[in-house]
Design an enzyme around this catalytic site. Sequence first.
Site, PDB file in Angstrom:
ATOM      1  N   GLU A  85       1.468   0.029  -4.952  1.00 34.91           N
ATOM      2  CA  GLU A  85       0.470   1.029  -5.318  1.00 34.91           C
ATOM      3  C   GLU A  85       1.160   2.376  -5.527  1.00 34.91           C
ATOM      4  O   GLU A  85       1.829   2.882  -4.625  1.00 34.91           O
ATOM      5  CB  GLU A  85      -0.578   1.158  -4.219  1.00 34.91           C
ATOM      6  CG  GLU A  85      -1.629   2.219  -4.533  1.00 34.91           C
ATOM      7  CD  GLU A  85      -2.442   2.631  -3.318  1.00 34.91           C
ATOM      8  OE1 GLU A  85      -3.619   2.971  -3.485  1.00 34.91           O
ATOM      9  OE2 GLU A  85      -1.879   2.632  -2.193  1.00 34.91           O
ATOM     10  N   ASP A 129       0.831  -1.199   0.000  1.00 36.88           N
ATOM     11  CA  ASP A 129       0.000   0.000   0.000  1.00 36.88           C
ATOM     12  C   ASP A 129       0.873   1.261   0.000  1.00 36.88           C
ATOM     13  O   ASP A 129       1.999   1.262   0.504  1.00 36.88           O
ATOM     14  CB  ASP A 129      -0.870  -0.022   1.262  1.00 36.88           C
ATOM     15  CG  ASP A 129      -1.842   1.121   1.335  1.00 36.88           C
ATOM     16  OD1 ASP A 129      -2.732   1.194   0.473  1.00 36.88           O
ATOM     17  OD2 ASP A 129      -1.719   1.942   2.263  1.00 36.88           O
TER      18      ASP A 129
END
Length: 629
Positions: free
Chosen positions: A374, A345
Amino acid sequence: MYIRLNVTFINLIMRKTLLTFILFITAVGMNAASKIDKIDPSFWYVGMKNPELQLMVYGKNISSCDVSVNYPGVHLSSIVKLESPNYLLVYLTLDKDVKAGNIELTFTQGNKKEIKYYELKTRAKKGAERIGFDSSDVLYMLMPDRFANGNAANDNDKALSPSTVDRKDPNARHGGDLAGIEKHLDYFNELGITALWFTPVLENSMTGGSYHGYATTNYYNVDPRFGTNNEYKNLIDKAHNKGLKIVMDMIFNHCGSEHPWLKDMPSHDWFNSPDYEKNFVQTNFKLTPHVDPYSSDYDFKTMNDGWFVRSMPDLNQRNPHVLRYLIQNSFWWIEFAGIDGIRMDTYPYADFDGMAKWMKEINEEYPNFNVVGESWVTEPAYTAYWQKDSKLAAPRNSNLKTVMDFSFYDKINQAKNEESTEDWKGLNRIYNNFVYDYLYPNPLSVMAFLDNHDTNRFLEDGNDIAELKQAVTLLLTIPRIPQLYYGTEIMMNGRKNVSDGYVRKDFPGGWAGDAQNAFTREGRTPIQNEIFDYISKLLHWRKDNAVISEGTMKHFIPQNGIYVYVRSFEGKAAMVILNGTNKEQVLPIKHYNEVLNNATTGKDIISEKNIDLTKDITLNPKQSMIIEL
């Protein structure tokens, strides 16, 4: 006589006072004595390429202890005493041929000793045997709290916040868990996906929307409201038995504000902006300073060191002890649970060099493993910068094998609302997205998606089945690793116009008493079965299909809103034809002779009809075709 009595009395008082003082000091000393509460990680593995092992020892006044080690092949490298007296870092070096067993660790404080036995385990597999996800896979992303509740007994937990579930509140916990996912493993096989990506499953004791899992409060424990560590491992084992891979969602950039580290900071530089109570700095959410040649130091520091939100303290990966803790944690979950990949993330918000070091160690220990990061910027050049061996980042190297294609997401979600055949709208946007694939060191290791838990669902508030079919056809045939968001196969929709909870709705049938059970054919509506069958057919056709997972691509500039491309591999080919308009169109077949290779017929795998390739092809509005040549 009077004087002697007073002297005796005074001596008696003094002796009592001294005895009381000694007892007081002894009591204080006993209260201040160290007590080991836990050690992270709780066990480790022999045979790792990196011989270093960091043990983070937690306990009241533990830093006042000396430590000794007694185990053949294990050596004490260093002891690091942090600013808080309640942490102690013990660094060990493990010989290459050290055997599994229990290390004797002796913690000494004055004349007090406490012995702890620390287990070294045998690895289940060698590092090279850990096979990650790749372009042959299709990932199905789901939120455990919103997918299915298989064990209602773990819904509420008074020790964690929030302690109860409330399915009426879109931002509360709803009770989904690992048992619910395990119950539906056959559903994933029926659908045809090959890998599951869960949003974070680790303990997340937070007020508000803790159901999403992105504010970790314990890096080594699955959240009890999802299940236990062993239940997570058993779920992965069962998924493997059914041919499914599991991707674990991790967050190195930040933890949750209820993590013990924030309540008792190990050191002043454990977090970025540690004086947050007086001077809170939030990230500017602008990731461009990484690549901007004109970026100011102020903008970069705000982006890199600012907190995501107040409830997510920003970890400092420049602190070598923080970084070693996080690196070890990822290795531990690979070894213990057997995960097949990691989704990281908020990748660019963490320190570049620290993350590059982590990825280098991952690639060395697990050369066939995979991590996707990400990086939410919709320009291909930005995304390509982050991929391993990118010339755009040289001489730096992220070592990150897979990046997320936010450009494709952005373009497909604009194109769906456009009927124009102008050369910068509609499917022309998709064409233009792939024009920039020359920027990627490895386009096949880029993850594409239509939507996810942080975006509006592709259908938003609508139910345009033709548009969805065309988007899925694109997603599953382009040179990418595709990711589907749970519920797409039954046309779940939703917008974030109120809150994230409206794009993270419960999967119908995941809870006892649900009015609809979309896990079964009987429980789905006719239109839901139509899209389920369509996606399932494509997924099963794509599985083990090297033309799609390994093949080259040649595409044509869209004409009259029609986009055509061909995927080829070892003499086999598939021609994809997409009519991006809402009207009937005719495809002039002669324009595509160079990719037909004299083929006169082909089979459309969608309609299962044979196609005459000597004649122009008439396309219905929004029709998609995949013709095997």
